[in-house]
Write a protein that holds these residues in place. Structure first.
Motif, short mmCIF file in Angstrom:
data_model
loop_
_atom_site.label_atom_id
_atom_site.label_comp_id
_atom_site.label_asym_id
_atom_site.label_seq_id
_atom_site.Cartn_x
_atom_site.Cartn_y
_atom_site.Cartn_z
N VAL A 194 27.16 47.57 72.19
CA VAL A 194 25.91 48.22 72.58
C VAL A 194 26.24 49.51 73.32
CG1 VAL A 194 23.86 48.03 74.02
CG2 VAL A 194 24.61 46.08 72.66
N GLY A 195 25.62 50.62 72.90
CA GLY A 195 25.87 51.88 73.57
C GLY A 195 26.83 52.79 72.83
N LEU A 196 27.59 52.24 71.88
CA LEU A 196 28.49 53.09 71.10
C LEU A 196 27.70 53.97 70.15
CD1 LEU A 196 31.49 50.85 70.02
CD2 LEU A 196 31.45 52.64 71.72
N ASN A 197 28.20 55.14 69.86
CA ASN A 197 27.57 55.98 68.84
C ASN A 197 28.66 56.82 68.18
OD1 ASN A 197 25.86 57.37 67.25
ND2 ASN A 197 24.51 58.07 68.89
N VAL A 198 29.40 56.19 67.28
CA VAL A 198 30.51 56.88 66.63
C VAL A 198 30.46 56.64 65.13
CG1 VAL A 198 32.11 56.78 68.57
CG2 VAL A 198 31.99 54.89 66.97
N SER A 199 31.21 57.46 64.41
CA SER A 199 31.34 57.24 62.98
C SER A 199 32.81 56.95 62.70
CB SER A 199 30.89 58.49 62.24
OG SER A 199 30.91 58.24 60.87
N THR A 200 33.08 55.90 61.91
CA THR A 200 34.47 55.50 61.72
C THR A 200 34.90 55.68 60.29
OG1 THR A 200 33.83 53.24 61.24
CG2 THR A 200 34.27 53.76 63.53
N PHE A 201 36.22 55.66 60.06
CA PHE A 201 36.82 55.75 58.73
C PHE A 201 36.28 56.94 57.94
CE2 PHE A 201 37.17 51.20 59.77
CZ PHE A 201 38.54 51.10 59.74
N SER A 202 36.42 58.13 58.46
CA SER A 202 35.92 59.38 57.84
C SER A 202 34.50 59.23 57.30
CB SER A 202 36.83 59.88 56.73
OG SER A 202 38.00 59.15 56.62
N ASN A 203 33.57 58.92 58.19
CA ASN A 203 32.14 58.85 57.85
C ASN A 203 31.80 57.75 56.85
OD1 ASN A 203 31.11 60.67 59.54
ND2 ASN A 203 30.92 62.34 58.06
N MET A 204 32.62 56.71 56.75
CA MET A 204 32.28 55.60 55.87
C MET A 204 31.30 54.66 56.55
SD MET A 204 33.67 55.04 52.86
CE MET A 204 34.77 55.89 51.77
N LEU A 205 31.56 54.40 57.80
CA LEU A 205 30.86 53.34 58.50
C LEU A 205 30.46 53.86 59.88
CD1 LEU A 205 30.44 50.34 57.74
CD2 LEU A 205 32.40 49.83 59.17
N ALA A 206 29.16 53.79 60.18
CA ALA A 206 28.70 54.25 61.48
C ALA A 206 28.54 53.06 62.42
CB ALA A 206 27.38 54.98 61.34
N VAL A 207 29.01 53.22 63.63
CA VAL A 207 28.76 52.22 64.66
C VAL A 207 27.86 52.89 65.68
CG1 VAL A 207 29.79 50.70 66.37
CG2 VAL A 207 31.00 51.20 64.27
N ASP A 208 26.55 52.71 65.51
CA ASP A 208 25.60 53.38 66.38
C ASP A 208 24.55 52.37 66.85
OD1 ASP A 208 24.39 52.97 63.98
OD2 ASP A 208 24.16 55.05 63.44
N PRO A 209 23.68 52.75 67.78
CA PRO A 209 22.69 51.78 68.27
C PRO A 209 21.91 51.12 67.14
CG PRO A 209 22.63 53.74 69.60
CD PRO A 209 23.61 54.01 68.51
N PHE A 210 21.62 51.89 66.09
CA PHE A 210 20.84 51.34 64.98
C PHE A 210 21.58 50.17 64.31
CE2 PHE A 210 19.64 51.48 60.46
CZ PHE A 210 18.27 51.33 60.57
N SER A 211 22.85 50.37 63.99
CA SER A 211 23.57 49.30 63.30
C SER A 211 23.78 48.12 64.24
CB SER A 211 24.88 49.81 62.73
OG SER A 211 25.79 50.07 63.74
N VAL A 212 24.01 48.40 65.53
CA VAL A 212 24.24 47.29 66.46
C VAL A 212 22.98 46.42 66.57
CG1 VAL A 212 24.70 46.73 68.87
CG2 VAL A 212 26.03 48.49 67.73
N PHE A 213 21.82 47.06 66.57
CA PHE A 213 20.57 46.31 66.63
C PHE A 213 20.47 45.33 65.46
CE2 PHE A 213 16.14 45.57 65.65
CZ PHE A 213 15.55 45.40 66.89
N PHE A 214 20.73 45.85 64.25
CA PHE A 214 20.61 44.97 63.09
C PHE A 214 21.72 43.92 63.06
CE2 PHE A 214 17.51 47.96 61.51
CZ PHE A 214 16.61 47.09 60.91
#
Lengths: 497, 100
Positions: free
Chosen positions: A57-77
């Protein structure tokens, strides 16, 4: 490149935990005869994953050259999905249907984890390749799970229909992806957005590609006209899997669709936007498409549900209708609407899983899923009947239950965006849904059982799980501040306002 | 050099044949073959685009599509076998316990 990958590994702890759980479940299944151990490992692994999700919770990054985002939106789901996975494992422990194939039960739990992994990747995907792969990971695991009780003819049939519709719509989606790739030269949705913003891309071809891609998403969220598999699969699959598909798989599909819509079509150069909606790139105003999908989905779901006698099938159509209400939130292409859909999902998680759990408990004892066998349930199993009544009131969207809050925020977002007529259509649909939910009430409380039926007794563990679902359904209807705040905070996606 | 359009038309034609096969054919195994045809038409158009754009991403996607198609076919055939043991048929018209 290597540095980027190593750095990214630190951000996918929940997924890594899931993969380890999956592997240990397979190994445990091979070496031990006591299948309770496998279930224990899976439950432990899922709880560990939930811990890692909360840590994100609270992270907002994009990983693996924009393949996978770890942001509040994805954490919520991810929270919604992991919550429902844990509940489904607990359901499965007490389900007679699943435990009747005791020899293969280890595979069942392992595939459940594989499906959860797929959905975790779906909610974060920000690249069309990643979207396709994670969608397939989820789908292929769920094809097998839908046919898990393979001795039952309807289960095998459901599974075949699922695999054919699934493969067809993923083929359509893939063709759409190939056209989008040809037009823009990119698979990454951020780059596609930039190419579209420059203009000059063939509109007609892009429209066809968009419609084809929507087929893939629409199939996952069972929106009309891609819903044909839903009733059959929901009826034929084991009830635990039906419940899982109706909540988690739908949540993942919605998350992917929402990210695709927002990131691809937002015009980030416009700063002042009216009515809380985002500025979309000129020529790509999608509101009308989503309105049509949404109205069709909820109206068809509600109208066809009226004629159903099988409880799982009835709840299948009801879940199609709920997908329509959630799409209503998406018609407002703005933070308000998206937050409303996200609130709806949390509420829907508890009330829908609750309704399916009651269906499962009744089927455990009576072996029937027919609505006529619910007659006199109010006197045979009072707690169960009252719980079912509350879940149904919540599904209808009446106060003071959580379902009311879900609908309230969706309609409020619509009214703020000047789509009042759409809110009215939604409200009318809720009235229609009341009709078939009331049929279940009437059978439970106002009709007597045909012959003198024994009272149904349940174990403590059943009552406990029932309360775990029932309490939030009521409490979220009265005290919803934190949920709303969390959803509004979680609308933020990586790279877009 | 053969222009891009030729590949795209061929790919679109193969895709339509595939979709038509899924909709019209009644034998579950032929339905699966038609789905494979759809996926391979996508592969063709991806490779054509990739070569035309001079960008290897499309070719990379093809490998993934082939792998996923294999996995999907494996699961699909297993399901057909399970169904055949129950009903002694792979005709889709006779597989109709669940409707409306």
């Amino acid at each position: 490149m290597l540095e980027q990958i190593l750095l990214s590994l630190g951000y996918i702890r929940p997924e890594v935990a899931l993969v380890f759980t999956f592997l240990s479940a397979i190994v445990a299944d091979l070496v031990t005869q006591r299948k309770a151990i496998v279930a224990g490992i899976v439950l432990g692994g899922l709880i560990a994953t939930a811990y890692y999700v909360v840590e994100q919770v609270g992270l907002n990054v994009s990983t693996f050259s924009n393949m996978l985002a770890v942001d509040p939106f994805s954490v919520f789901f991810k929270c919604v999905i992991i919550g429902s996975s844990i509940l489904i494992v607990m359901f499965s422990l007490t389900s007679n249907e699943v435990n009747s194939s005791l020899r293969r039960i280890g595979e069942y739990y392992a595939l459940l984890v594989a499906m959860t992994t797929g959905m975790f990747l779906m909610v974060g995907s920000s690249n069309l390749l990643m979207m396709y792969l994670s969608l397939e990971l989820t789908s292929i695991s769920s094809y097998i799970l839908a046919g898990f009780t393979k001795e039952a003819p309807d289960s095998a049939e459901a599974s075949l229909k699922y695999v054919i519709y699934g493969a067809l719509s993923s083929g359509l989606m893939l063709y759409g992806i190939s056209i989008i790739y040809g037009l823009t030269g990119a698979l990454d949705i951020y780059s596609i957005n930039q190419v579209l913003a420059q203009g000059g891309t063939g509109k007609i071809a892009l429209l066809i590609a968009g419609v084809l891609a929507i087929a893939g998403f629409g199939y996952k969220i069972s929106a009309v006209p891609f819903h044909f598999w839903t009733p059959d699969v929901y009826q034929g699959a084991p009830v635990t899997i039906t419940a899982f598909l109706s909540v988690a798989s739908k949540a993942a599909g919605f998350a992917m669709l929402m990210r695709f819509l927002k990131v691809t079509f937002i015009d980030s150069t416009v700063l002042n936007v009216p009515l809380g909606m985002w500025a979309t790139i000129k020529g790509y105003e999608l509101t009308n498409v989503i309105i049509v999908l949404s109205v069709l989905t909820m109206t068809l779901g509600n109208l066809v549900a009226i004629w159903q006698d099988n409880m799982k099938r009835l709840l299948a159509y009801s879940s199609i209708a709920h997908a329509g209400y959630m799409l209503l939130g998406l018609t407002v292409l703005g933070n308000d609407g998206f937050a409303a859909t996200m609130i709806y999902f949390v509420v829907y998680l508890f009330m829908n899983l609750g309704a399916f759990y009651v269906v499962m408990l009744v089927a455990n004892k009576t072996g029937s899923e027919d609505i006529r066998d619910y007659k006199g349930l109010g006197s045979r199993a009072p707690l169960l009947a009252v719980a079912m009544a509350i879940f149904l009131v919540s599904l209808t969207g009446l106060p003071p239950t959580a379902g009311f809050i879900g609908k309230l925020y969706v309609f409020a977002a619509l009214i703020r965006a000047n789509l009042i007529w759409l809110a009215i259509v939604g409200a009318l649909n809720s009235v229609v849904s009341l009709y078939y939910y009331v049929r279940i009430f009437r059978n439970m409380f106002l009709r007597d059982a045909e012959e003198r039926a024994e009272p149904l007794t349940f174990e403590f563990s059943n009552t406990f799980i029932l309360l775990v679902l029932l309490v939030p359904t009521i409490v979220l209807g009265l005290y919803f501040g934190p949920l709303v705040e969390f959803a509004q905070y979680s609308v933020a996606m990586f790279g877009v306002k | 050099m053969i222009p891009l359009d030729y590949y795209l038309v061929l790919s679109a034609f193969m895709f339509c044949v595939g979709v038509l096969g899924v909709v019209v054919r009644r034998n579950a195994i032929i339905v699966f073959m038609s789905i494979e045809l759809m996926l391979n038409s996508v592969n063709l158009s991806l490779i054509a685009f990739s070569s035309f754009l001079g960008d290897p991403t499309g070719q990379m996607l093809v490998f993934f599509v082939m792998t996923v198609a294999a996995a999907e076919a494996a699961v699909g055939l297993a399901i057909i076998i399970a169904l055949f043991r129950n009903k002694q048929t792979v005709n889709i018209d006779e597989i109709n316990i669940l409707k409306w």
